[in-house]
Design a protein around this motif. Structure first.
Motif, PDB file in Angstrom:
ATOM      1  N   ARG A 182       0.837  -1.210   0.000  1.00  0.00           N
ATOM      2  CA  ARG A 182       0.000   0.000   0.000  1.00  0.00           C
ATOM      3  C   ARG A 182       0.872   1.260   0.000  1.00  0.00           C
ATOM      4  N   THR A 216      -3.055  -0.326  -5.315  1.00  0.00           N
ATOM      5  CA  THR A 216      -4.441  -0.251  -4.838  1.00  0.00           C
ATOM      6  C   THR A 216      -5.243  -1.491  -5.223  1.00  0.00           C
ATOM      7  N   ASP A 222      -5.073  -3.508   6.576  1.00  0.00           N
ATOM      8  CA  ASP A 222      -5.021  -2.982   5.208  1.00  0.00           C
ATOM      9  C   ASP A 222      -5.704  -1.619   5.183  1.00  0.00           C
ATOM     10  N   LEU A 231      -6.791   0.033   2.854  1.00  0.00           N
ATOM     11  CA  LEU A 231      -7.898   0.082   1.901  1.00  0.00           C
ATOM     12  C   LEU A 231      -8.978  -0.948   2.204  1.00  0.00           C
TER      13      LEU A 231
END
Length: 536
Positions: free
Chosen positions: A176, A181, A210, A212
């Motif tokens: 990341r 992404t 994470d 995201l």
């Protein structure tokens, strides 16, 4: 896979997950509520296979076309960071992605060099895998809608598995921070089978690490998962917790036990869980039975291949093309129209050219299978993407009756075309070839051999089949630079497309591995396209 797994004897304490709400979706694929969604916002459930690209790079173009034609919507592609096998560089990775997209397949890319880290001496860490991904990032950027990044295959063996959690979090964090992404996929420890439940019991914290919230978990189901209760309990805990899970590898059999593949198929279908079977073709080391296609030939599906593609809850029945490619509709069950009867031309002692009237299909014809018809049986000769084919490796002075099937993008196969019969030209007779057979290495129960064919005649050989008979029950397990078939003691080696021609005075070579017991006498009699050769 590729490792015997011992089932844990102790009962491990039952721990429950805590669902973690997803953060803002990443570009391309994203995770929400424990499910995978593509760039259009449609749910995507993987139905596909693994392909060993790094060991069979020349097979990938046809392999991807074939698995798509059989109905797969995704493929997990084996790559190497260069630590154990030949490195797949950014150019190669970009080419693989391009081929996946051309076949409307979602591409799951994995680094295999991490397999069994901590127990397998040659294996490398997840940190090394991240180094590799950063080195090929140029090929991955912009492909988030079509690719999933599987950080490392089976990244821990059966020792020190507690380190898996911290290593996995660190790998996700570095990717990341580097700007990836993509949806990330992480494999379980214990050679992927997680019998210690390390991944199961730490999945929630790994997912939360994470930034995201775009990581999914992959378990490999072989002998550890030999009962329905083990399969449904393991996968069900992820479903209950709202965490994304996939069966990233599994088979119908294994040296460490007999997986309950029927439950894997039925439960994943009922729960909307993806699966990727191991593997299309090219297995060795005693697990050749995991090949879905014999010799990468889509017209020769094995028992396992028939089960995963055509069986109950299999790929053909349940796969939906990713909506990013315009999929998601009902399964197409209408086969292509019957192709025209083939005609033969340019007939030689070892080959012929065929052509026929193309088939039509509502979703497009993706390929043709050419078969030899003898009595009431068929045997595969070749597969092609166009309405023509070149046959090689035929036997001189032999009648061949051939026919053609068409395949479409949903994996439907047409009825068989009419048949045509032609006879190959006479061979050049005995004394026009010499064969050198050399055992290069031998170990308990196995050996490797190199074979050189020399054309001692005055005319070129165009397409060849070399045959010999073993005297002591030896069995070929793997062959390179030729395609092997064996019936009892008799072995046939057929040229690869790139070494079909042997110029007058020229030579070609191939090699193989085989098993043996007791005695390993070298064969002394060889025939090339039916003509006897001298041994040298």
């Amino acid at each position: 896979m590729r490792r015997l797994i011992a089932l844990a004897s102790a009962l491990l304490a039952t721990l429950f997950f805590v669902a973690v709400p997803p953060a803002s979706a990443a570009t391309g694929f994203s995770i929400s509520g424990g499910k995978l969604y593509d760039a259009t916002g449609a749910e995507f459930i993987m139905r596909g296979v693994n392909h060993a690209h790094t060991w069979y790079t020349s097979r990938t173009t046809q392999a991807l076309a074939d698995v798509k034609a059989l109905g797969a919507n995704s493929v997990r592609v084996v790559l190497s960071s260069g630590d154990q096998w030949t490195r797949n560089d950014a150019t190669d990775v970009a080419n693989v992605i391009s081929q996946c997209k051309a076949n409307k397949l979602i591409c799951v890319l994995e680094v295999h060099d991490t397999t069994g880290y901590g127990e397998q001496a040659a294996a490398v860490s997840l940190a090394k895998a991240v180094d590799y991904w950063i080195s090929v990032q140029s090929a991955m950027t912009g492909q988030e809608a079509y690719t999933i990044l599987n950080i490392g295959n089976e990244p821990w063996g059966n020792t020190n598995t507690s380190a898996w959690t911290a290593d996995t979090k660190a790998a996700i964090g570095r990717l990341r921070a580097a700007g990836f992404t993509h949806t990330l996929m992480v494999d379980a420890p214990n050679w992927g089978q997680d019998w210690s439940f390390t991944m199961r019991d730490n999945a929630a914290s790994v997912f939360a690490s994470d930034s995201l919230r775009n990581t999914m978990f992959s378990v490999h189901m072989y002998g550890v998962f030999d009962t329905a209760a083990e399969i449904t309990d393991y996968l069900g805990r992820f479903r209950t917790a709202g965490l994304p899970i996939l069966v990233g590898e599994f088979g119908h059999n294994h040296s460490d036990g007999d997986p309950d593949e029927d439950t894997i198929f039925s439960y994943t279908q009922s729960q909307g869980i993806g699966y990727l079977g191991w593997s299309w073709s090219g297995n060795g080391g005693g697990v050749e039975y995991l090949d879905m296609a014999t010799g990468f030939n889509a017209a020769q599906l094995t028992t396992w291949g028939q089960r995963i593609f055509n069986g109950a809850n299999g790929i053909k029945q349940t796969s939906r093309q990713a909506a990013v490619y315009g999929g998601g509709g009902p399964v197409d069950t209408t086969p292509p129209t019957t192709p025209g009867t083939p005609s033969a031309s340019s007939i030689t002692s070892g080959g012929a050219s065929l052509s026929w009237t193309a088939s039509t299909d509502a979703v497009g014809v993706t390929g043709y299978d050419v078969v030899r018809v003898s009595g009431g049986t068929e045997s595969a000769l070749t597969s092609t993407s166009s309405a023509s084919a070149t046959l090689t490796g035929l036997t001189a002075s032999t009648a061949y009756t051939v026919a053609v099937y068409a395949r479409d993008a949903a994996g439907n196969r047409s009825t068989r075309s009419g048949t045509t019969t032609f006879t190959t030209s006479p061979g050049s007779g005995g004394g026009s070839c010499a064969v050198a057979y050399k055992v290069g290495s031998q170990w308990q129960g196995g050996f490797g051999a190199d074979v050189t064919i020399r054309n001692t005649g005055s005319t070129a050989v165009n397409g060849w089949t070399l045959r010999w008979t073993f005297a002591n029950g030896q069995t070929v397990t793997q062959m390179w630079n030729a395609t092997a078939s064996q019936s009892g003691a008799q072995v046939s080696a057929v040229n690869a497309p790139y070494n079909a021609a042997i110029a007058a005075g020229g030579s070609v070579g191939f090699g193989f591995n085989a098993s043996w017991t007791g005695t390993n006498a070298a064969p002394t009699t060889f025939t090339l396209n039916g003509a006897s050769c001298t041994s040298s």
